[in-house]
Enzyme design. Sequence first.
Site, PDB file in Angstrom:
ATOM      1  N   SER A  15      -3.037  -6.413   6.160  1.00  0.00           N
ATOM      2  CA  SER A  15      -3.880  -7.396   6.835  1.00  0.00           C
ATOM      3  C   SER A  15      -3.179  -7.849   8.102  1.00  0.00           C
ATOM      4  O   SER A  15      -1.947  -7.753   8.216  1.00  0.00           O
ATOM      5  CB  SER A  15      -4.131  -8.603   5.923  1.00  0.00           C
ATOM      6  N   TYR A  56      -0.652 -15.546   0.275  1.00  0.00           N
ATOM      7  CA  TYR A  56      -1.319 -14.336   0.764  1.00  0.00           C
ATOM      8  C   TYR A  56      -0.526 -13.710   1.909  1.00  0.00           C
ATOM      9  O   TYR A  56      -0.282 -12.494   1.917  1.00  0.00           O
ATOM     10  CB  TYR A  56      -2.739 -14.667   1.220  1.00  0.00           C
TER      11      TYR A  56
END
Length: 336
Positions: free
Chosen positions: A192, A205
């Site tokens: 990501s 995350y």
Amino acid sequence: MNIATELFVVTFKIIWSFVLAGAKWFIRPREKSVEGQVCVITGAGSGLGRLFALEFARRRATLVLWDINRQSNEETAEMAREIYRQLKPSTGSSDSVQELPLLQPKVYTYMCDVSKRESVYLTAEKVRSEVGDIDLLINNAGVVSGRHLLDCPDELIERTMMVNCHAHFWTTKAFLPKMLELNHGHIVTVASSLGLFTTAGVEDYCASKFGAIGFHESLSHELKAADKDGIKMTLVCPFLVDTGMFEGCKIRKEMAPFFPPLKPEYCVKQAMRAILTDQPMICTPRVMYMVTFMKTVLPFDAIVCMYKFIGADKCMYPFLAQRKESTNNNESKTGI
């Protein structure tokens, strides 16, 4: 070779790598064929994993789909089988019946919790026994807790790290030995943009994605050091993708048109192009390359100032509030 000569050679190679990279902007590299190759995709039951499966199905790869949700995984498999049926050539010859067995869709599904290494190793052994050696490993499975650090239970933090980062260790350890033996294979890490730079409220995350990227890059260097050029590595770093994972995330409304959530189909098509041309890394959209570069050269206070201007400093707060409200509603319904 003395150090002066070696320095000249290294300088030439660096310049040449820039030339080759620039040429790829103008001349699109030829995509390799994955027809008949065995492709393992984790988190294949939904989101990007499902779209990756369908793209590889269109290219006639043999699919090995892993997901913790058996039903959604089977749904993906059925979609892939439908694609196979549409791709099946219609020869119209009298011996076409004899050819049918060769044209049957090749899709295998396995229920696997990639956060548990025992589950990964057991499932990998089943794959080797029932399908054979694999050619492509797509480490795609991912989760997000959607909680502020101090509100997030330790168990959720651990699960985020295990699924988004630790699972890459287990799947790679399971399948890499045969790739090394054959000097053939391709490992894809779906990370990501939040593994390249951060924002507030998603500490677990971001840490998990930073870890996945660090693992990927270190493994890439290890393969190069071992002269295993037949094993390719591709790192996929998309901006926020409109899969519902970060639903509610918002930046300043005046800036929103410049940083819209990516359509999942677009994200996967860009990633597939990178995979099939053996591109080491793909950031989507391309502006993410510039953002990553700016992070390395700008003072931290300057970055904070830019975040506030764009509205990226608290962009996750609406998402976190929405998750919290949803959790509270579920708890009230169940009487917790």
